[in-house]
Design a protein around this motif. Structure first.
Motif, short mmCIF file in Angstrom:
data_model
loop_
_atom_site.label_atom_id
_atom_site.label_comp_id
_atom_site.label_asym_id
_atom_site.label_seq_id
_atom_site.Cartn_x
_atom_site.Cartn_y
_atom_site.Cartn_z
N ALA A 263 3.85 -19.70 28.21
CA ALA A 263 3.94 -18.99 26.93
C ALA A 263 2.56 -18.54 26.46
CB ALA A 263 4.58 -19.90 25.87
N GLN A 264 1.55 -19.40 26.63
CA GLN A 264 0.19 -19.01 26.24
C GLN A 264 -0.31 -17.85 27.07
OE1 GLN A 264 -3.00 -21.77 25.42
NE2 GLN A 264 -1.57 -23.46 25.40
N ILE A 265 0.01 -17.89 28.37
CA ILE A 265 -0.43 -16.80 29.25
C ILE A 265 0.22 -15.49 28.82
CG2 ILE A 265 -0.36 -15.92 31.62
CD1 ILE A 265 -0.60 -18.90 32.52
N VAL A 266 1.51 -15.55 28.52
CA VAL A 266 2.21 -14.33 28.09
C VAL A 266 1.57 -13.78 26.81
CG1 VAL A 266 4.38 -13.46 27.13
CG2 VAL A 266 4.41 -14.84 29.20
N VAL A 267 1.24 -14.67 25.88
CA VAL A 267 0.67 -14.22 24.61
C VAL A 267 -0.71 -13.59 24.83
CG1 VAL A 267 -0.20 -14.97 22.36
CG2 VAL A 267 1.95 -15.88 23.22
N LEU A 268 -1.55 -14.25 25.64
CA LEU A 268 -2.89 -13.70 25.86
C LEU A 268 -2.83 -12.44 26.70
CD1 LEU A 268 -5.84 -14.14 25.19
CD2 LEU A 268 -6.10 -15.38 27.33
N THR A 269 -1.77 -12.29 27.50
CA THR A 269 -1.66 -11.10 28.33
C THR A 269 -1.40 -9.85 27.48
OG1 THR A 269 -0.86 -12.47 30.13
CG2 THR A 269 -0.52 -10.13 30.37
N VAL A 270 -0.96 -10.03 26.24
CA VAL A 270 -0.78 -8.85 25.38
C VAL A 270 -2.10 -8.09 25.22
CG1 VAL A 270 -0.11 -8.03 23.10
CG2 VAL A 270 1.22 -9.83 24.22
#
Lengths: 283, 148
Positions: A263-270
């Motif tokens: 989830a953190q990776i997805v958020v930072l990938t924005v």
């Protein structure tokens, strides 16, 4: 040739003066690119809490990317590999000087901190400042581009390299903040998936949908969806990898469940993905 | 400035001997700054690399040194330094001082330090009602968080 040599030689006044002009621009670029990070409390603390191995890696790992960038944008002089290395080293000197003096003036660097912490705090800021220095030295002030420059910049590998740089640039300032963790904690799994899909969509629209200057030339008769497969998806993958690497560096993935890591990776990938998509337009 | 003129010269230069002329054209100042950059990079790597090898595995170890004791308007001030002689950062460190008077009464005071990196120090001031010099003063790091 003798006249030419004296005009272009290492001691040529004009050449040295032109270099110093470029150096001034480099300092400007370094400040512009590193200021958001320089003014973030979480970044200062990173140098204190990050493990030394990850910190050293964090400084060294982006150097090949910066070298690639120097070769890509340094169209004025950077014709040989040596010139590319020299460009990066000049950028490092500018970046360290900028970060160290700014951090000292802002009261972040203190005599109470040992040598290692002082070096670490400066080191965290080296990449964005280097990036700014490189871009400013080669781009600002002289914007003309010839066809051969464009040719030398095309190619899938160069494209992906640029995307990685853009992803790093936009994800670094926000990666250390609490917000990334907090957003990740708030998101239900289905919303996380939705966020990832939306990011891919925005990314695709950014470069290929809009007809920006600097968007990659599309050969006639190429179906649009192949671009999606060839550029957008690898771009998202690179942005996600960069995000994962940055989060790992900042120890955000330690002692965290796999689902929360994802989830953190997805958020930072924005921001990373938008940086990746925008890189092609800026550089 | 005259970007057109520059562009023209650039195009003229672009030929078979480009690489050679580019090297010849590297100004001395660029070599100097480049060398400084190389030195800085190597120095950073040595400091951080040495830190990595020379072990930041041992936990934080905090010693408290009293620097001075004097009377302020808000009470007796004990200025102290918390120094981390261990290998990792101490986070949310609490420095606690206990003053035991001659009559056996105890007085406590504490201060918190957000981050105390290895081989670094932070200044704290502990405040007491009574003269700490008259009693038995004990200062210690009572606890901290560590990421490793």
């Amino acid at each position: 040739m003798s006249v030419g040599a004296s005009e272009r030689g290492a001691l040529s006044l004009a050449a040295n003066r032109a270099f110093l002009g470029g150096l001034t621009r480099a300092f400007g670029g370094a400040i512009v690119f590193s200021l958001p990070i320089l003014l973030t409390n979480e970044t200062w603390q990173l140098a204190v809490t990050m493990g030394p191995v990850r910190l050293a890696l964090f400084v060294a790992a982006p150097m090949p990317l910066l070298y690639g960038l120097a070769r890509l944008v340094g169209f004025e002089r950077t014709r040989s590999a040596l010139e590319g290395v020299l460009d990066v080293l000049v950028a490092v000197a500018v970046a360290v000087a900028t970060a160290a003096s700014a951090l000292y003036l802002l009261g972040v660097l203190r005599p109470e901190d040992g040598l290692v912490r002082t070096v670490g705090t400066v080191a965290i800021h080296v990449f964005p400042a280097c990036l700014g220095a490189l871009l400013a030295r080669s781009e600002l002030g002289q914007r003309s581009r010839s066809e051969s420059d464009r040719q030398s910049r095309s190619g899938v590998f160069a494209e992906l390299q640029l995307m990685a740089i853009g992803a790093l640039f936009l994800s670094l300032p926000v990666a250390p903040t609490e917000e990334i963790q907090e957003i990740a904690l708030r998101l239900a799994p289905e919303r996380t998936i939705l966020l990832a899909l939306a990011t891919v969509g925005v990314m695709h629209a950014f470069v290929y949908g809009a007809d920006f200057a600097g968007a990659p030339e599309v050969p006639e008769g190429t179906p649009r969806w192949t671009l999606f497969v060839r550029f957008t998806l690898p771009g998202y993958a690179i942005a996600a990898l960069v995000s994962a690497y940055v989060l790992w560096s900042f120890e955000r993935l330690d002692a965290t469940s796999p689902g929360e890591c994802a989830a953190q990776i997805v958020v930072l990938t924005v921001p990373a993905a938008i940086g990746a998509a925008a890189a092609r337009l800026i550089v | 400035m005259s970007s057109k003129g520059r562009g023209g010269r650039r195009d003229e230069r672009r030929g078979e001997d480009d690489e050679q002329s580019a090297r010849e054209g590297t100004p001395l100042a660029e070599w100097v700054i480049g060398a400084i950059g190389a030195l800085l990079f190597v120095a950073m790597m040595i400091v951080l690399g040495h830190d990595a090898i020379a072990g930041r595995d041992d936990p934080a170890d905090v010693v408290i040194e009293v620097r001075s004791i004097d009377r302020g308007e808000g009470g007796w001030r004990v200025r102290a330094r918390a120094r981390n002689v261990g290998g990792t950062t101490a986070e949310t460190l609490v420095v606690r001082g206990t003053l035991r008077g001659p009559d056996g009464d105890e007085e406590q005071s504490s201060a918190q330090i957000d981050y105390l990196p290895p081989r670094s120090w932070r200044a704290v001031v502990l405040v007491f009602d009574r003269d700490p010099r008259a009693g038995d003063l004990d200062l210690r790091a009572s606890g901290y968080r560590t990421s490793r």
